[in-house]
Scaffold this active site. Structure first.
Site, PDB file in Angstrom:
ATOM      1  N   MET A   8       0.896  -1.392   0.132  1.00 49.32           N
ATOM      2  CA  MET A   8       0.063   0.007   0.123  1.00 49.32           C
ATOM      3  C   MET A   8       0.923   1.307  -0.036  1.00 49.32           C
ATOM      4  O   MET A   8       0.270   2.231   0.277  1.00 49.32           O
ATOM      5  CB  MET A   8      -0.792   0.082   1.229  1.00 49.32           C
ATOM      6  CG  MET A   8      -1.839  -1.318   1.345  1.00 49.32           C
ATOM      7  SD  MET A   8      -3.372  -0.735   1.820  1.00 49.32           S
ATOM      8  CE  MET A   8      -2.658  -0.695   3.845  1.00 49.32           C
ATOM      9  N   HIS A  12       9.320   0.925   2.951  1.00 42.15           N
ATOM     10  CA  HIS A  12      10.415   0.790   3.976  1.00 42.15           C
ATOM     11  C   HIS A  12      11.520  -0.090   3.670  1.00 42.15           C
ATOM     12  O   HIS A  12      11.000  -1.167   2.762  1.00 42.15           O
ATOM     13  CB  HIS A  12      10.147   0.933   5.409  1.00 42.15           C
ATOM     14  CG  HIS A  12       9.187  -0.061   5.856  1.00 42.15           C
ATOM     15  ND1 HIS A  12       9.155  -1.182   5.843  1.00 42.15           N
ATOM     16  CD2 HIS A  12       7.512   0.201   6.030  1.00 42.15           C
ATOM     17  CE1 HIS A  12       8.114  -1.785   6.275  1.00 42.15           C
ATOM     18  NE2 HIS A  12       7.140  -0.899   6.710  1.00 42.15           N
ATOM     19  N   GLY A  14      11.223  -3.155   5.393  1.00 38.73           N
ATOM     20  CA  GLY A  14      10.625  -4.435   5.438  1.00 38.73           C
ATOM     21  C   GLY A  14       9.983  -4.688   3.978  1.00 38.73           C
ATOM     22  O   GLY A  14      10.304  -5.769   3.596  1.00 38.73           O
ATOM     23  N   HIS A  15       9.551  -3.706   3.184  1.00 33.22           N
ATOM     24  CA  HIS A  15       9.076  -3.913   1.902  1.00 33.22           C
ATOM     25  C   HIS A  15      10.116  -4.469   0.997  1.00 33.22           C
ATOM     26  O   HIS A  15      10.008  -5.073  -0.113  1.00 33.22           O
ATOM     27  CB  HIS A  15       8.318  -2.622   1.284  1.00 33.22           C
ATOM     28  CG  HIS A  15       7.034  -2.498   2.111  1.00 33.22           C
ATOM     29  ND1 HIS A  15       7.062  -1.350   2.623  1.00 33.22           N
ATOM     30  CD2 HIS A  15       6.131  -2.814   2.069  1.00 33.22           C
ATOM     31  CE1 HIS A  15       5.879  -0.999   3.237  1.00 33.22           C
ATOM     32  NE2 HIS A  15       5.283  -2.079   2.837  1.00 33.22           N
ATOM     33  N   GLN A  39     -10.159  -2.375   2.980  1.00 27.22           N
ATOM     34  CA  GLN A  39      -9.671  -2.871   4.345  1.00 27.22           C
ATOM     35  C   GLN A  39      -9.566  -1.999   5.340  1.00 27.22           C
ATOM     36  O   GLN A  39      -9.117  -2.241   6.492  1.00 27.22           O
ATOM     37  CB  GLN A  39      -8.352  -3.593   3.711  1.00 27.22           C
ATOM     38  CG  GLN A  39      -7.124  -2.689   3.744  1.00 27.22           C
ATOM     39  CD  GLN A  39      -5.824  -3.404   3.181  1.00 27.22           C
ATOM     40  OE1 GLN A  39      -5.974  -4.151   2.102  1.00 27.22           O
ATOM     41  NE2 GLN A  39      -5.009  -3.639   3.996  1.00 27.22           N
ATOM     42  N   GLY A 124       4.847 -10.155   4.028  1.00 28.51           N
ATOM     43  CA  GLY A 124       5.489 -10.259   5.173  1.00 28.51           C
ATOM     44  C   GLY A 124       4.969 -11.088   6.554  1.00 28.51           C
ATOM     45  O   GLY A 124       3.841 -11.125   6.619  1.00 28.51           O
ATOM     46  N   VAL A 149      11.341  -7.283   9.283  1.00 23.55           N
ATOM     47  CA  VAL A 149      12.738  -6.589   9.492  1.00 23.55           C
ATOM     48  C   VAL A 149      12.549  -5.757  10.738  1.00 23.55           C
ATOM     49  O   VAL A 149      11.210  -5.226  10.697  1.00 23.55           O
ATOM     50  CB  VAL A 149      12.932  -5.850   8.144  1.00 23.55           C
ATOM     51  CG1 VAL A 149      14.258  -5.003   8.217  1.00 23.55           C
ATOM     52  CG2 VAL A 149      13.008  -6.826   6.959  1.00 23.55           C
ATOM     53  N   ARG A 160       3.435   2.870   9.776  1.00 22.09           N
ATOM     54  CA  ARG A 160       3.067   3.538  11.015  1.00 22.09           C
ATOM     55  C   ARG A 160       3.771   4.190  11.827  1.00 22.09           C
ATOM     56  O   ARG A 160       3.352   4.936  12.659  1.00 22.09           O
ATOM     57  CB  ARG A 160       1.804   2.833  11.680  1.00 22.09           C
ATOM     58  CG  ARG A 160       0.598   2.430  10.761  1.00 22.09           C
ATOM     59  CD  ARG A 160      -0.224   1.649  11.789  1.00 22.09           C
ATOM     60  NE  ARG A 160      -1.603   1.491  11.006  1.00 22.09           N
ATOM     61  CZ  ARG A 160      -2.213   0.099  11.083  1.00 22.09           C
ATOM     62  NH1 ARG A 160      -1.871  -0.677  11.867  1.00 22.09           N
ATOM     63  NH2 ARG A 160      -3.130  -0.081  10.419  1.00 22.09           N
TER      64      ARG A 160
END
Ligand code: PAF
Length: 249
Positions: A8, A12, A14-15, A39, A124, A149, A160
């Site tokens: 979305m 960062h 993690g993506h 969602q 993830g 991560v 967030r």
């Protein structure tokens, strides 16, 4: 074969780990960026969702994306929306706290799969319940989970986190501290006590749930459960944080 990494936006590290994993599997890596209104059970949340398209393109490209797809609403939902129902794994925890959330997730994931037709798709483990629900869709697309991560202090990376105040940010690794302290406890009861005690010391953290579940069905784990996982969610500064960790050695 093409691999899809649905996101979305507000990307960062993690993506980037998801994209890098996709790139290890394929030369064709599609990263979708679509803020799915279905969602968000609270319409104010979608307006607060961070939007950083230029940076997203840069981070996705650096991580190895070969196509960055930012569809318009009408492309994903032309005409009447056929809402799918998430598996019963979505009835508890995130699903109970965010009614309709997982139905929105499976509906958009199904649409993304219909349009992109990837052979595999990467998600993830941070959103562990979401990952298991997507597995339960039983789509022909291979679903691959990638470990969470974390920041230097254990806080799971999340779009967030930038909404946390300075003091909120300092408290936010309480979830990680609770899970790591409990991970090797000899029994479920002791592990649960460690989690509860750790969390109760952090007054800024408003706990939603903090339990140890059986990964297979999200029922409460017992000492004989094969794969146990702590799942924790709550709020700091009104920002919802969720995380999870496999329990045991
Ligand atoms: O995890 C997310 O970012 C979203 O739920 C997803 C899978 C991209 C669907 O909108």
């Amino acid at each position: 074969m093409s691999v899809l990494v649905p996101t979305m936006g507000a990307l960062h590290k993690g993506h980037q780990a998801l994209i890098k994993r996709a790139r290890m599997l394929s030369k064709e890596v599609v990263v979708s960026i679509f803020i799915n209104p279905l969602q968000f059970e609270d319409p104010t949340e979608i307006t607060k969702y961070p939007r950083t398209p230029e940076r997203d393109i840069e981070l996705a490209t650096l991580a190895g994306a070969t196509e960055i797809w930012m569809p318009e609403y009408e492309e994903i939902y032309p005409g009447e929306i056929k809402k799918l129902k998430a598996s019963s794994l979505g009835d508890s925890y995130e699903g109970a706290s965010r009614p309709g959330h997982f139905d929105g997730v499976v509906t958009v994931v199904n649409r993304l799969f219909e349009i992109v037709r990837p052979q595999a798709s990467i998600f993830g483990e941070k959103d562990f319940q979401q990952l298991q629900i997507i597995h339960a869709m039983k789509s022909p697309v291979e679903i691959i989970g990638v470990p969470t991560v974390r920041e230097y202090d254990g806080l799971a990376l999340s779009s967030r986190n930038i909404r946390l105040s300075q003091s909120g940010r300092m408290s936010a690794n309480v979830i990680y501290r609770a899970m790591t302290a409990a991970r090797l406890a000899p029994t479920i009861a002791i592990a649960q006590e460690i989690i509860d005690t750790t969390i109760s010391t952090e007054i800024g953290f408003k706990c939603d749930y903090a339990v140890i579940i059986d990964e297979a069905d999200f029922s409460l784990a017992t000492d004989s459960t094969k794969h146990k996982r702590a799942i924790i969610a709550g709020w700091i500064d009104g920002v919802r944080l969720i995380d999870n960790m496999r329990m045991g050695a």
